[in-house]
Design a protein around this motif. Structure first.
Motif, PDB file in Angstrom:
ATOM      1  N   THR A 228      15.431 -14.902  -6.368  1.00  0.00           N
ATOM      2  CA  THR A 228      16.013 -14.541  -7.666  1.00  0.00           C
ATOM      3  C   THR A 228      17.189 -15.435  -8.036  1.00  0.00           C
ATOM      4  OG1 THR A 228      17.321 -12.862  -6.536  1.00  0.00           O
ATOM      5  CG2 THR A 228      15.320 -12.119  -7.630  1.00  0.00           C
ATOM      6  N   THR A 229      17.930 -15.923  -7.037  1.00  0.00           N
ATOM      7  CA  THR A 229      19.079 -16.788  -7.357  1.00  0.00           C
ATOM      8  C   THR A 229      18.586 -18.072  -8.017  1.00  0.00           C
ATOM      9  OG1 THR A 229      20.082 -15.926  -5.350  1.00  0.00           O
ATOM     10  CG2 THR A 229      21.200 -17.755  -6.405  1.00  0.00           C
ATOM     11  N   ALA A 498      13.397 -25.390  -9.507  1.00  0.00           N
ATOM     12  CA  ALA A 498      12.280 -24.524  -9.122  1.00  0.00           C
ATOM     13  C   ALA A 498      11.835 -24.815  -7.693  1.00  0.00           C
ATOM     14  CB  ALA A 498      11.119 -24.713 -10.089  1.00  0.00           C
ATOM     15  N   ARG A 502      16.969 -21.812  -1.189  1.00  0.00           N
ATOM     16  CA  ARG A 502      18.331 -21.523  -0.745  1.00  0.00           C
ATOM     17  C   ARG A 502      18.312 -20.485   0.365  1.00  0.00           C
ATOM     18  NH1 ARG A 502      21.366 -23.930  -4.820  1.00  0.00           N
ATOM     19  NH2 ARG A 502      19.916 -24.380  -6.474  1.00  0.00           N
TER      20      ARG A 502
HETATM   21  N1  LIG Z   1      11.884 -22.295  -4.891  1.00  0.00           N
HETATM   22  C1  LIG Z   1      11.774 -21.535  -3.825  1.00  0.00           C
HETATM   23  N2  LIG Z   1      10.651 -21.526  -3.104  1.00  0.00           N
HETATM   24  C2  LIG Z   1      10.527 -20.764  -1.996  1.00  0.00           C
HETATM   25  N3  LIG Z   1      11.509 -19.933  -1.546  1.00  0.00           N
HETATM   26  C3  LIG Z   1      12.647 -19.905  -2.249  1.00  0.00           C
HETATM   27  C4  LIG Z   1      12.851 -20.688  -3.404  1.00  0.00           C
HETATM   28  N4  LIG Z   1      14.088 -20.431  -3.868  1.00  0.00           N
HETATM   29  C5  LIG Z   1      14.626 -19.522  -3.028  1.00  0.00           C
HETATM   30  N5  LIG Z   1      13.771 -19.216  -2.062  1.00  0.00           N
HETATM   31  C6  LIG Z   1      13.989 -18.269  -0.955  1.00  0.00           C
HETATM   32  O1  LIG Z   1      14.359 -16.998  -1.511  1.00  0.00           O
HETATM   33  C7  LIG Z   1      15.268 -16.361  -0.633  1.00  0.00           C
HETATM   34  C8  LIG Z   1      16.525 -16.037  -1.376  1.00  0.00           C
HETATM   35  O2  LIG Z   1      16.209 -15.095  -2.351  1.00  0.00           O
HETATM   36  P1  LIG Z   1      17.290 -14.571  -3.403  1.00  0.00           P
HETATM   37  O3  LIG Z   1      17.930 -15.710  -4.075  1.00  0.00           O
HETATM   38  O4  LIG Z   1      16.589 -13.589  -4.278  1.00  0.00           O
HETATM   39  O5  LIG Z   1      18.352 -13.828  -2.489  1.00  0.00           O
HETATM   40  S1  LIG Z   1      19.448 -12.805  -3.035  1.00  0.00           S
HETATM   41  O6  LIG Z   1      18.823 -11.495  -3.181  1.00  0.00           O
HETATM   42  O7  LIG Z   1      19.986 -13.302  -4.276  1.00  0.00           O
HETATM   43  O8  LIG Z   1      20.452 -12.791  -1.958  1.00  0.00           O
HETATM   44  C9  LIG Z   1      15.520 -17.335   0.503  1.00  0.00           C
HETATM   45  O9  LIG Z   1      14.619 -16.954   1.518  1.00  0.00           O
HETATM   46  P2  LIG Z   1      14.973 -17.089   3.086  1.00  0.00           P
HETATM   47  O10 LIG Z   1      15.237 -18.517   3.327  1.00  0.00           O
HETATM   48  O11 LIG Z   1      13.742 -16.586   3.785  1.00  0.00           O
HETATM   49  O12 LIG Z   1      16.144 -16.206   3.331  1.00  0.00           O
HETATM   50  C10 LIG Z   1      15.142 -18.666  -0.095  1.00  0.00           C
HETATM   51  O13 LIG Z   1      14.763 -19.610   0.866  1.00  0.00           O
END
Ligand SMILES: Nc1ncnc2c1ncn2[C@@H]1O[C@H](COP(=O)(O)OS(=O)(=O)O)[C@@H](OP(=O)(O)O)[C@H]1O
Length: 544
Positions: A228-229, A498, A502
């Protein structure tokens, strides 16, 4: 005579013992060091040197202090600021424990009962005078900039935002410039904030445009740990989407409607929501905030299409009862929440649960920090989630007829609203939702309340298919141009965003979800995933 001698010996003994005891205690007193008299003029004694383990000698002979990285120190400082700010916020007058929105309406005088005419600003309560608002605005900008400083690598989206075209004098400058202008007008800033920019805009436009356009009308509701970030940054980088002020210690999260931790959302009071709303409005100005609450809502009638004010709190999805809360708050501004839009991004339930667990085990805040092993947390979570899903299934008749998962969202919408904030509210099953790793992956039940009343206003996508095409689809759903004059200026930056992941290195990439745990979680989520596919009317690709 003999008897008298005995008595003398006993008396002598008693005297000797008494003397010993007396001398002993006095000697101890005498030996005790005299209490130190604090002399405030005396310089403080030097601090003891840091433990040598924190100091390392480099190969060139220099001394290197092993400590937290600069980035982490900056983050810490931001947290410190935030808590200072929160403390001040916490000391503001609180409503009685069971107050409702209605109890607080009189606080806002005419503000919440629009008459169609401009009310006098004097109707605002005393404690929200221009001086304190100006100061809080300044502090908020500072806090916001501090966070931005700590997140320097993130795009500077907010500077780009301009008000809707209808606000003629304002749309030519960014909100930052507007505040800079305020700062240069000391005589006006404390006396009459209204004339600086906002009211001029309204006067010029014969009230056609109003700060109601600053109320949020686009909600990114979750799910936590589903990218979501990244999505928030991609959305907020659009010139026609303005993010609200984030809570300083979060990565953009707004939390206007977040209930206090551990409370039932039905007891969440209206005063805090309104206060938080005023805090988070992109324009923190007395008249603008007031007019936003008065609610002359202009979502789709600005000159070249809609504008969105983005509220981003990934925690909302699980709190389905908040949907009514948000609606009633927006109604204070005469806003029909049918005009707002909601976006949810989902992720493979098992991977999401694990990602949240890894994050929580690496947080220093006691409330979030989890000392359990993943499997212990999961087995606990499965029990809670089984009760949670049973509550919904029994109430909606899904235990006997799973295939009705799609239609209940429309046929039982009233009941769903009641369940979400009452009997089947997640807080009844898991006291600390920050550690509800399994429950938060039960997407079907979380989406139901959001779908119940306005399905066409809810957009659901999955992280597994998140790329620039997904952003393009989302922007098209918002009826916004993707690129060009009113769309993204820098398409490459959006594409890069995209693809950017993170938090991957939150634990240095050490932990990984084992196949065994993944298989157990997949089995657990299968029935919920089947219902989710039915609700969405398409395959998510999650195990069914
Ligand atoms: N573009 C893209 N593709 C694949 N995965 C991605 C992407 N962007 C964010 N991520 C993964 O999403 C996880 C973070 O989610 P959020 O940003 O929603 O976290 S939070 O709720 O705001 O804390 C975090 O997962 P984990 O690494 O497993 O913790 C990110 O790696």
């Amino acid at each position: 005579m003999r008897c008298n001698l005995n008595a003398c010996v006993v008396a002598l003994c008693v005297f000797t013992i008494g003397l010993h005891v007396y001398l002993h205690t006095h000697q101890r007193e005498a030996l005790r060091p005299a209490p130190e008299v604090r002399d405030h003029h005396r310089p403080k004694p030097p601090r003891p040197p840091r433990s040598p383990s924190r100091i390392r000698v480099s190969k060139w002979g220099g001394r290197i202090r092993i400590g937290r990285s600069r980035q982490n120190r900056e983050k810490d400082r931001a947290i410190g600021k935030a808590s200072m700010w929160d403390r001040r916020y916490a000391h503001s007058p609180r409503p009685p424990h069971n107050a409702t929105v209605d109890d607080w309406l009189p606080q806002f005088g005419g503000v919440c009962t629009p008459t169609g005419e401009d009310e006098d600003d004097d109707s605002l309560p005393e404690d929200q005078n221009a001086r304190s608002l100006f100061k809080s605005t300044q502090n908020r900008i500072k806090a916001f900039e501090l966070v931005k400083h700590a997140q320097r690598r993130r795009p500077a989206f907010s500077e780009e935002f301009m008000l809707p075209d209808g606000c003629v004098p304002l749309h030519k400058r960014t909100w930052r410039e507007a505040f800079e202008a305020d700062r240069k007008k000391p005589q006006e800033k404390l006396g009459d904030l209204d004339d600086v920019a906002g009211d001029d805009a309204d006067d010029d436009q014969n009230n056609e445009c109003s700060a109601a356009a600053c109320l949020p009308n686009l909600f990114l509701i979750g799910a936590s740990k589903s990218g979501t970030t990244t999505l928030y940054e991609a959305l907020a980088a659009h010139p026609r989407i303005a993010p609200m002020y984030p809570e300083p210690h979060t990565h953009g999260e707004t939390h206007v409607w977040s209930p206090p931790q551990g409370t039932n959302i039905m007891r969440h009071d209206g005063e805090n929501t309104l206060r938080a709303l005023r805090r988070a409005l992109p324009l923190q100005r007395k008249s603008l905030a007031k007019k936003a609450l008065q609610g002359r809502w202009r979502l789709e009638n600005s000159r070249d299409g809609p504008y969105f004010i983005l509220e981003y709190t990934p925690h909302y999805l699980v709190l389905g009862g908040l949907r009514d809360k948000i609606c009633s708050s927006l109604q204070l501004g005469n806003v029909n929440c049918m005009n707002a839009r909601y976006i949810a991004m989902l992720r493979d339930p098992a991977k999401r649960a694990f990602s949240q667990y890894v994050m929580k085990t690496h947080m220093r805040v006691a409330l979030y920090n989890d000392k359990r092993t993943f499997w212990k947390a999961v087995t606990d979570g499965m029990k809670h989630t089984a009760d949670y899903s049973k509550c919904w299934d029994d109430a909606l008749g899904l235990s006997v007829n799973e295939s009705a998962a799609h239609e209940v969202a429309w046929t039982r919408s009233e009941k769903i609203g009641d369940l979400a904030s009452g009997r089947c509210a997640p807080i009844n099953f898991h006291g600390n939702l920050f550690q509800a790793y399994v429950l938060k992956s039960a997407y079907y039940y979380q989406l139901l309340p959001w779908f119940a009343h306005f399905p066409s206003r809810v957009y659901v996508d999955v992280l597994e298919r998140f790329d620039d095409a997904a952003i393009q689809r989302m922007v098209a759903w918002l009826e916004l141009p993707y690129v060009g004059e009113n769309g993204y200026k820098d398409q490459e930056a959006v594409v890069a965003l995209a693809g950017a992941k993170r938090n991957v290195a939150r634990d240095g990439g050490v932990s990984a979800l084992s196949d065994e745990h993944a298989a157990a979680l997949d089995d657990f989520f299968r029935p919920m995933n089947r219902k989710l596919d039915l609700l969405l009317g398409r395959r998510t690709g999650y195990p069914v």
